[in-house]
Scaffold this motif. Structure first.
Motif, mmCIF file in Angstrom:
data_model
loop_
_atom_site.group_PDB
_atom_site.id
_atom_site.type_symbol
_atom_site.label_atom_id
_atom_site.label_comp_id
_atom_site.label_asym_id
_atom_site.label_seq_id
_atom_site.Cartn_x
_atom_site.Cartn_y
_atom_site.Cartn_z
ATOM 1 N N ARG A 38 0.840 -1.197 0.000
ATOM 2 C CA ARG A 38 0.000 0.000 0.000
ATOM 3 C C ARG A 38 0.871 1.242 0.000
ATOM 4 O O ARG A 38 2.023 1.218 0.453
ATOM 5 N N VAL A 92 -3.653 3.590 -1.364
ATOM 6 C CA VAL A 92 -3.886 2.777 -2.559
ATOM 7 C C VAL A 92 -3.219 1.426 -2.304
ATOM 8 O O VAL A 92 -2.031 1.372 -1.945
ATOM 9 N N GLY A 115 -3.758 -0.988 -8.701
ATOM 10 C CA GLY A 115 -4.054 -0.375 -7.413
ATOM 11 C C GLY A 115 -5.540 -0.160 -7.211
ATOM 12 O O GLY A 115 -6.275 0.106 -8.170
ATOM 13 N N THR A 116 -5.956 -0.266 -5.959
ATOM 14 C CA THR A 116 -7.345 0.004 -5.601
ATOM 15 C C THR A 116 -7.356 0.870 -4.344
ATOM 16 O O THR A 116 -6.607 0.623 -3.400
ATOM 17 N N GLN A 117 -8.180 1.897 -4.378
ATOM 18 C CA GLN A 117 -8.186 2.871 -3.279
ATOM 19 C C GLN A 117 -9.005 2.345 -2.098
ATOM 20 O O GLN A 117 -10.148 1.882 -2.273
#
Length: 122
Positions: A38, A92, A115-117
Motif C-alpha cells: 500500500r 492505494v 491499485g485500488t483505493q
C-alpha cells in the motif's frame, strides 16, 4: 503478458471491514508469492501482507491481528480480509506477484496491479 486485476476497495468508516481480491492471468507457469502493498499520500509504498509456498504468511506489524491474507492457487488469486480498519489504513493498495512466465521463453518477474483505493473516514 501478465495481468493482476484487483477489486474490493472503497470508502468505509473506522472499525469497518473490507475484502480485497486480486486475480492473476496470462502466461503464468508458477506463482512463487503473492501479496499486497500500500501507498498512502506522501509516503513510500510498504508491504502489507504476503503469502508464499505452503501458505506461509508475512504481515506488517501495523496490520497484524486485523488483516488476513489468503490465496487460491487454482484461481491464481490472493485475498486480503481487512478488519477493524483505521484512518491510517487509508492508501492505494497494490497487488503484487512474484512469478514464472513462459511466453516462449521462461523467466521470472515481479508483477503489479493498477491499485485500488481504500479510504477509511468518519
Amino acid at each position: 503478458q501478465v495481468q493482476l486485476l484487483e477489486s474490493g476497495g472503497g470508502l468505509v468508516q473506522p472499525g469497518a471491514s473490507l475484502r480485497l481480491s486480486c486475480a492473476a492471468s496470462g502466461s503464468i507457469v508458477k506463482i512463487n508469492t503473492m501479496g499486497w502493498y500500500r501507498q498512502a499520500p506522501g509516503k513510500e509504498r510498504e508491504l502489507v501482507a504476503m503469502i508464499g509456498t505452503g501458505d506461509t504468511t508475512n504481515y506488517a506489524d501495523s496490520v497484524k491481528g486485523r488483516f488476513t491474507i489468503s490465496g487460491d492457487n487454482t484461481k491464481r488469486a490472493v485475498y486480503l480480509q481487512m478488519s477493524s480498519l483505521k484512518h491510517e489504513d487509508t492508501a492505494v493498495y497494490y497487488c503484487y506477484a512474484d512469478l514464472w512466465i513462459d511466453d516462449g521463453v521462461r523467466f521470472r518477474r515481479d508483477s503489479w496491479g493498477q491499485g485500488t483505493q481504500v479510504t477509511v473516514s468518519s
